[in-house]
Design an enzyme around this catalytic site. Structure first.
Site, PDB file in Angstrom:
ATOM      1  N   CYS A   1      -1.578 -34.240  22.407  1.00  0.00           N
ATOM      2  CA  CYS A   1      -2.045 -33.122  21.592  1.00  0.00           C
ATOM      3  C   CYS A   1      -3.066 -33.618  20.573  1.00  0.00           C
ATOM      4  CB  CYS A   1      -0.843 -32.418  20.964  1.00  0.00           C
ATOM      5  SG  CYS A   1      -0.841 -32.169  19.200  1.00  0.00           S
TER       6      CYS A   1
ATOM      7  N   CYS B   1      -2.139 -33.747  17.007  1.00  0.00           N
ATOM      8  CA  CYS B   1      -1.170 -34.808  16.691  1.00  0.00           C
ATOM      9  C   CYS B   1      -1.889 -36.146  16.527  1.00  0.00           C
ATOM     10  CB  CYS B   1      -0.135 -34.953  17.787  1.00  0.00           C
ATOM     11  SG  CYS B   1       0.828 -33.468  18.057  1.00  0.00           S
TER      12      CYS B   1
END
Ligand code: FAD
Length: 529
Positions: free
Chosen positions: A43, A46
């Protein structure tokens, strides 16, 4: 998934959890609270957020007996089940677990990956203050404000410890941050009080907030006047008080080996010293230990080892800023190594030269260790590794001051000449193998970014601080000289600043400080034989 880069590693000061360990850690009667980030390594958000999370983990690493920072990588096959069980469907997801959480407790959710370190840290404090009685971490000190009724019985009383009181505005978090920063320390108790508490503020005559007030063990009390009224300055000052010590908790050092490296005779008298000075006695002891003890484990030097040895002797012979007689010994050694381009050299020949067995110069290197600024509070601590850092810091500063000194050595013009020699030495000869591996990792990662001799000075300073931070609280950390970000505010107040609530360095000031501290003019001859 296989092939995805790991966003966090064992070297980050946080706990890596997964299906085998999450429940066991956060909800099996844990004595501390947990803040866990469930992320996915694919992600994008992230990935971007990982630097903030690491900065947070660094910032609060001394709070870990009270609250742990952890991560779970939900993109890893093994963790699919646990992420599902905890109902994580967006990344990153943050969950807070109080202490003594039950296995059925899936944590309190918090969403806010767009927040910075300061906000997250304040959130942690709010969690810590608002949990139920059972959820309170076992070692969490009181975070509630103190009042005049609590204070009066302490004033003028002798005590076994210091008491510090941070008086601050009700919206400020500094007091609670300092309380948590000192939670692993003995010899001191930290409390906070509020600026709105008029009786207390009047009694202590405080007019500016935040302020720190200190009750000494001998019953006296004083208002502390620090250079800046910031968390880092309060924390660092209080940790440095005599008798205040960190409890040792971590053990990821190589204690036995480091002990052997810091050979120290316990019958040695204690030598008073000034930590704003550099002592020639430490540097000479470093050279003695390097040449007569560490090198002695090699019967002959050949190939890469010999090349590395030559490069170390070169930078020392050319740049050593201490006594001329010592520099001369090193120069003789270098001349000899250069004049006799042998494939391999017996160690004994080097020793004979250092001892002046051939009577070339009637100069020899002192044959004993005499630690001053590198004294440990007991045998096995500090000593040689401390002096080796000191020596190489001096050499980087000396080279930066006079790059011409390396002219004609084949390394002139290379801004990293000293660092390369050090890298070679640490990897080849330094007795603590694990230290060598860590240092090599750091060098491989970023040494190529050193483009100037100034960069070299700053690079070594910054890597040394990285090592300090990793070792703080470990077995090789001398409790009387605890490892902490260096230079401390006491040594260089202008080196420190705060940006958005997070401590940062003023690198320009740090460079100026390093040039002064490790400059030839700051060398003390005290305690030389
Ligand atoms: P040291 O860290 O040795 O520092 C010596 C002196 O340098 C301090 O007293 C201070 O005056 C000054 N100083 C401190 N920080 C800085 C800085 N950032 N910049 C400039 N000057 C500074 N031990 C392990 O257990 N594990 C390891 O992986 C490990 N790696 C090491 C790698 C190297 C290259 C070296 C030389 C040593 C390593 N050690 C390691 C030993 C450890 O770093 C310390 O040297 C040892 O524990 C003694 O610590 P000390 O408190 O005397 O301070």
């Amino acid at each position: 998934a296989a092939g995805t880069a790991r966003l966090y590693t064992e070297d980050d000061p946080l706990v890596l959890l997964g299906s085998g360990s999450l429940k066991r850690s956060v909800s099996s009667n844990s004595s501390s609270a947990w803040l866990v980030q469930f992320y996915s390594s694919w992600c994008g958000h992230c990935i971007q957020f990982s630097s903030t999370w690491k900065a947070l983990a660094h910032d609060v690493q001394d709070w870990d007996t009270i609250i742990h920072i952890a991560v779970v990588d939900c993109a890893q096959d093994d963790n699919f089940d646990i992420c599902k069980e905890y109902g994580v469907s967006f990344y990153p997801t943050f969950r807070y677990f109080g202490a003594h959480a039950s296995p059925a407790d899936l944590g309190k959710t918090y969403r806010g990956a767009d927040r910075g370190v300061q906000t997250l840290r304040e959130l942690m404090i709010n969690f810590l203050q608002n949990h139920t009685r059972l959820g309170k971490p076992d070692h969490c000190p009181p975070l509630e404000p103190f009042n005049l009724r609590d204070l009066l019985p302490l004033l003028g009383q002798k005590s076994a410890h210091y008491t510090a009181i941070i008086i601050e505005h009700p919206t400020s978090y500094v007091g609670r941050e300092v309380i948590l920063d000192l939670s692993k320390y003995t010899g001191i108790v930290v409390r906070r009080a509020l600026s709105t508490d008029t009786p207390l503020v009047d009694k202590l005559k405080i007019t500016a907030f935040p302020s720190a007030y200190l009750l000494h063990p001998n019953g006296t009390h004083t208002h502390l006047h620090l250079y800046m009224q910031l968390r880092f300055f309060f924390t660092s000052f209080l940790r440095g008080l005599q008798g205040v010590q960190r409890r040792q908790t971590k053990d990821h050092s190589a204690p036995n080996h480091m002990g052997a490296l810091s050979e120290h005779h316990s019958t040695d008298p204690w030598r008073e010293f000034d930590s704003s000075k550099v002592y020639m006695a430490d540097l000479e002891s470093a050279l003695h230990y390097l040449l007569r003890v560490e090198l002695a484990t090699h019967n002959t030097l050949g190939g890469e080892e010999l090349k590395t040895f030559k490069s170390v002797v070169t930078v020392i012979a050319k740049l050593y800023p201490g006594r001329a007689s010592v520099q001369k010994v090193m120069e003789n050694l270098l001349d000899w190594l250069v004049r006799l381009p042998l494939e391999s050299i017996p160690y004994q020949a080097i020793l004979d030269l250092v001892d002046d067995k051939m009577r070339i110069s009637s100069l020899s290197l002192g044959a004993e260790v005499r630690w001053v600024g590198c004294q440990g509070s007991r045998p096995g601590l500090r000593g040689y590794p401390c002096s080796l850092w000191t020596l190489f810091h001096m050499l980087t500063v000396q080279y930066d001051a006079s790059p011409k000194l390396l002219a004609g050595t084949g390394t002139e013009g290379d801004p990293a000449a000293v660092l390369n020699a050090m890298r070679g030495y640490i990897g080849t000869f330094f007795g603590c193998e694990q230290c060598g591996r860590h240092f090599e990792e750091m060098a491989a990662q970023s040494l190529d970014q050193v483009k100037t001799t100034e960069d070299a000075v700053i690079w070594l300073w910054s890597k040394h601080n990285q090592v300090n931070s990793r070792l703080a609280g470990s077995l090789s950390d001398d409790p009387v000289f605890p490892k902490s970000p260096w230079p401390s505010p006491a040594l260089c107040p202008a080196c420190h600043q705060e940006k958005e609530g997070v401590h940062t360095w003023n690198e320009e000031q740090v460079l100026a400080f390093l040039r002064q501290h490790y400059g030839a003019g700051n060398l003390s001859p005290r305690y030389l034989p």
